[in-house]
Design a protein around this motif. Structure first.
Motif, PDB file in Angstrom:
ATOM      1  N   CYS A   1       0.833  -1.206   0.000  1.00  0.00           N
ATOM      2  CA  CYS A   1       0.000   0.000   0.000  1.00  0.00           C
ATOM      3  C   CYS A   1       0.866   1.254   0.000  1.00  0.00           C
ATOM      4  O   CYS A   1       0.563   2.233  -0.694  1.00  0.00           O
ATOM      5  CB  CYS A   1      -0.930   0.005   1.215  1.00  0.00           C
ATOM      6  SG  CYS A   1      -2.139  -1.323   1.212  1.00  0.00           S
ATOM      7  N   PHE A   2       1.951   1.220   0.761  1.00  0.00           N
ATOM      8  CA  PHE A   2       2.844   2.375   0.816  1.00  0.00           C
ATOM      9  C   PHE A   2       3.451   2.659  -0.555  1.00  0.00           C
ATOM     10  O   PHE A   2       3.478   3.810  -1.014  1.00  0.00           O
ATOM     11  CB  PHE A   2       3.946   2.137   1.841  1.00  0.00           C
ATOM     12  CG  PHE A   2       4.970   3.235   1.893  1.00  0.00           C
ATOM     13  CD1 PHE A   2       4.691   4.437   2.536  1.00  0.00           C
ATOM     14  CD2 PHE A   2       6.209   3.066   1.297  1.00  0.00           C
ATOM     15  CE1 PHE A   2       5.632   5.460   2.578  1.00  0.00           C
ATOM     16  CE2 PHE A   2       7.151   4.079   1.332  1.00  0.00           C
ATOM     17  CZ  PHE A   2       6.864   5.284   1.975  1.00  0.00           C
TER      18      PHE A   2
ATOM     19  N   HIS B   1       0.114   9.695  -1.404  1.00  0.00           N
ATOM     20  CA  HIS B   1       1.203  10.286  -0.626  1.00  0.00           C
ATOM     21  C   HIS B   1       0.950  11.748  -0.297  1.00  0.00           C
ATOM     22  O   HIS B   1       1.500  12.281   0.669  1.00  0.00           O
ATOM     23  CB  HIS B   1       2.528  10.144  -1.382  1.00  0.00           C
ATOM     24  CG  HIS B   1       2.608  10.942  -2.639  1.00  0.00           C
ATOM     25  ND1 HIS B   1       1.981  10.559  -3.821  1.00  0.00           N
ATOM     26  CD2 HIS B   1       3.228  12.125  -2.915  1.00  0.00           C
ATOM     27  CE1 HIS B   1       2.225  11.456  -4.755  1.00  0.00           C
ATOM     28  NE2 HIS B   1       2.974  12.411  -4.232  1.00  0.00           N
ATOM     29  N   ARG B   2       0.106  12.409  -1.081  1.00  0.00           N
ATOM     30  CA  ARG B   2      -0.235  13.803  -0.800  1.00  0.00           C
ATOM     31  C   ARG B   2      -1.034  13.941   0.498  1.00  0.00           C
ATOM     32  O   ARG B   2      -1.168  15.044   1.030  1.00  0.00           O
ATOM     33  CB  ARG B   2      -1.051  14.379  -1.960  1.00  0.00           C
ATOM     34  CG  ARG B   2      -0.289  14.473  -3.269  1.00  0.00           C
ATOM     35  CD  ARG B   2      -1.161  15.087  -4.352  1.00  0.00           C
ATOM     36  NE  ARG B   2      -0.426  15.284  -5.601  1.00  0.00           N
ATOM     37  CZ  ARG B   2      -0.956  15.814  -6.704  1.00  0.00           C
ATOM     38  NH1 ARG B   2      -2.243  16.177  -6.700  1.00  0.00           N
ATOM     39  NH2 ARG B   2      -0.230  15.947  -7.795  1.00  0.00           N
ATOM     40  N   HIS B   3      -1.553  12.813   0.972  1.00  0.00           N
ATOM     41  CA  HIS B   3      -2.399  12.846   2.170  1.00  0.00           C
ATOM     42  C   HIS B   3      -1.741  12.141   3.355  1.00  0.00           C
ATOM     43  O   HIS B   3      -2.422  11.824   4.331  1.00  0.00           O
ATOM     44  CB  HIS B   3      -3.752  12.194   1.858  1.00  0.00           C
ATOM     45  CG  HIS B   3      -4.437  12.772   0.658  1.00  0.00           C
ATOM     46  ND1 HIS B   3      -4.877  14.085   0.611  1.00  0.00           N
ATOM     47  CD2 HIS B   3      -4.747  12.222  -0.545  1.00  0.00           C
ATOM     48  CE1 HIS B   3      -5.441  14.314  -0.570  1.00  0.00           C
ATOM     49  NE2 HIS B   3      -5.362  13.208  -1.284  1.00  0.00           N
ATOM     50  N   PHE B   4      -0.436  11.925   3.268  1.00  0.00           N
ATOM     51  CA  PHE B   4       0.267  11.269   4.370  1.00  0.00           C
ATOM     52  C   PHE B   4       0.100  12.051   5.673  1.00  0.00           C
ATOM     53  O   PHE B   4      -0.107  11.470   6.744  1.00  0.00           O
ATOM     54  CB  PHE B   4       1.760  11.126   4.049  1.00  0.00           C
ATOM     55  CG  PHE B   4       2.091   9.946   3.182  1.00  0.00           C
ATOM     56  CD1 PHE B   4       1.109   9.064   2.745  1.00  0.00           C
ATOM     57  CD2 PHE B   4       3.404   9.707   2.795  1.00  0.00           C
ATOM     58  CE1 PHE B   4       1.408   7.976   1.944  1.00  0.00           C
ATOM     59  CE2 PHE B   4       3.725   8.615   1.996  1.00  0.00           C
ATOM     60  CZ  PHE B   4       2.729   7.747   1.572  1.00  0.00           C
ATOM     61  N   LYS B   5       0.202  13.355   5.607  1.00  0.00           N
ATOM     62  CA  LYS B   5       0.089  14.168   6.819  1.00  0.00           C
ATOM     63  C   LYS B   5      -1.286  14.009   7.445  1.00  0.00           C
ATOM     64  O   LYS B   5      -1.407  13.847   8.672  1.00  0.00           O
ATOM     65  CB  LYS B   5       0.360  15.639   6.506  1.00  0.00           C
ATOM     66  CG  LYS B   5       0.296  16.539   7.736  1.00  0.00           C
ATOM     67  CD  LYS B   5       0.598  17.994   7.389  1.00  0.00           C
ATOM     68  CE  LYS B   5       0.503  18.882   8.631  1.00  0.00           C
ATOM     69  NZ  LYS B   5       0.781  20.310   8.303  1.00  0.00           N
TER      70      LYS B   5
ATOM     71  N   LYS C   1      -1.881   8.885  -5.952  1.00  0.00           N
ATOM     72  CA  LYS C   1      -1.327  10.055  -5.264  1.00  0.00           C
ATOM     73  C   LYS C   1      -1.765  10.154  -3.802  1.00  0.00           C
ATOM     74  O   LYS C   1      -2.031  11.233  -3.291  1.00  0.00           O
ATOM     75  CB  LYS C   1      -1.709  11.337  -6.014  1.00  0.00           C
ATOM     76  CG  LYS C   1      -1.206  11.391  -7.453  1.00  0.00           C
ATOM     77  CD  LYS C   1      -1.671  12.658  -8.164  1.00  0.00           C
ATOM     78  CE  LYS C   1      -1.195  12.677  -9.615  1.00  0.00           C
ATOM     79  NZ  LYS C   1      -1.681  13.861 -10.347  1.00  0.00           N
TER      80      LYS C   1
ATOM     81  N   PHE D   1      -5.905   3.530   2.992  1.00  0.00           N
ATOM     82  CA  PHE D   1      -5.434   3.554   1.608  1.00  0.00           C
ATOM     83  C   PHE D   1      -6.405   2.810   0.694  1.00  0.00           C
ATOM     84  O   PHE D   1      -6.761   3.292  -0.390  1.00  0.00           O
ATOM     85  CB  PHE D   1      -4.042   2.934   1.508  1.00  0.00           C
ATOM     86  CG  PHE D   1      -3.567   2.726   0.098  1.00  0.00           C
ATOM     87  CD1 PHE D   1      -3.037   3.782  -0.634  1.00  0.00           C
ATOM     88  CD2 PHE D   1      -3.658   1.474  -0.510  1.00  0.00           C
ATOM     89  CE1 PHE D   1      -2.605   3.602  -1.947  1.00  0.00           C
ATOM     90  CE2 PHE D   1      -3.235   1.284  -1.815  1.00  0.00           C
ATOM     91  CZ  PHE D   1      -2.710   2.349  -2.542  1.00  0.00           C
TER      92      PHE D   1
ATOM     93  N   SER E   1       1.079   4.133  -2.968  1.00  0.00           N
ATOM     94  CA  SER E   1       0.643   5.481  -2.603  1.00  0.00           C
ATOM     95  C   SER E   1       1.219   6.540  -3.533  1.00  0.00           C
ATOM     96  O   SER E   1       0.649   7.625  -3.680  1.00  0.00           O
ATOM     97  CB  SER E   1       1.063   5.798  -1.164  1.00  0.00           C
ATOM     98  OG  SER E   1       0.425   4.948  -0.252  1.00  0.00           O
ATOM     99  N   PHE E   2       2.341   6.216  -4.166  1.00  0.00           N
ATOM    100  CA  PHE E   2       3.014   7.174  -5.048  1.00  0.00           C
ATOM    101  C   PHE E   2       2.617   7.006  -6.514  1.00  0.00           C
ATOM    102  O   PHE E   2       3.139   7.706  -7.372  1.00  0.00           O
ATOM    103  CB  PHE E   2       4.532   7.027  -4.897  1.00  0.00           C
ATOM    104  CG  PHE E   2       5.029   7.312  -3.507  1.00  0.00           C
ATOM    105  CD1 PHE E   2       5.342   8.608  -3.111  1.00  0.00           C
ATOM    106  CD2 PHE E   2       5.160   6.280  -2.580  1.00  0.00           C
ATOM    107  CE1 PHE E   2       5.792   8.873  -1.825  1.00  0.00           C
ATOM    108  CE2 PHE E   2       5.610   6.535  -1.290  1.00  0.00           C
ATOM    109  CZ  PHE E   2       5.922   7.832  -0.912  1.00  0.00           C
TER     110      PHE E   2
END
Length: 234
Positions: free
Chosen positions: A17-18, A29-33, A27, A91, A21-22
């Motif tokens: 999943c990680f 990864h844009r929501h990791f925070k 995308k 995710f 994410s890219f």
């Protein structure tokens, strides 16, 4: 190598999943925070729950499968569990929601929520002498009530369907944790504190516990993600 078993479970749960994410069509990864903020808030509650249950012997951990580091009396792998499992679930929810229309009709969703709350309340009373099902069913009923009737979320039906889709993965991960394919369980449960009904080696309560945890992760993820979107448009 056995001491890396729980660590490996966390790693393999999250790694695919990680990496995806890219992907340019996802995308995430844009929501990791947003995810990390959400998972941290939810993890605080569930870690307190975990610490209390461990202290009172509701469940305990087999050191044979652990690297040995502990915090608050919990294996470090158990703390990682509250990040890795929600990450994979959020995710998956994000991807399925992005590419498929899974929304439920409002009336049907309302009926589902009400029936779920009543059923969980009934089960919490029925199993009130056993701490794990009592707390799990009661808090899940309260969570559904708060999310749907107070916070007015409109995705509980969709989230429930996706959780069902994720169930094979849930059974695989929790199955190993509770002893499937191993000489002994990584996580052991006091038979006097649980119902005793299991899916393979997994206490049935775990399915509701996971459901509640994911619902709150999704709520805060939505909130922080939307907050970021609003800020970027200002």
């Amino acid at each position: 190598m056995l001491q890396y078993t729980y660590l490996a479970i966390n790693f393999f749960t999250v790694i695919i999943c990680f990496l995806f994410s890219f992907h340019p069509k996802i995308k995430f990864h844009r929501h990791f925070k947003a995810f990390l903020m959400a998972s941290f808030l939810v993890a605080v509650f569930f870690i307190v729950w975990d610490v209390w249950f461990t202290k009172h012997g509701v469940w305990w951990f087999n050191d044979q499968y652990l690297i040995g580091s502990r915090l608050f009396g919990l294996p470090i792998e158990e703390l990682m569990f509250f990040i890795c499992i929600p990450f994979s679930c959020v995710f998956t929810y994000f991807c399925l929601d992005k590419f498929f229309k899974l929304d439920w009709k409002p009336d049907f969703e309302k009926v589902f929520v009400i029936i779920s709350i009543l059923l969980l309340l009934f089960l919490s009373v029925y199993f009130r002498s056993k701490i794990y099902p009592f707390v799990t069913f009661l808090t899940s009923a309260i969570s559904l009530f708060i999310l749907y009737f107070i916070l007015k979320v409109q995705w509980i039906g969709k989230a429930s369907l996706i959780y069902l889709i994720l169930m094979p993965g849930f059974l695989a991960v929790n199955g190993i944790l509770t002893g499937t394919g191993l000489d002994s369980p990584i996580v052991n449960y006091n038979p006097e504190k649980i119902i005793g009904l299991r899916i393979f080696t997994i206490p049935i309560e775990d399915t509701v516990y996971g459901y509640e945890m994911i619902l709150w992760n999704l709520y805060f993820f939505h909130r922080f993600k939307n907050q970021k979107t609003e800020e970027s448009t200002v």
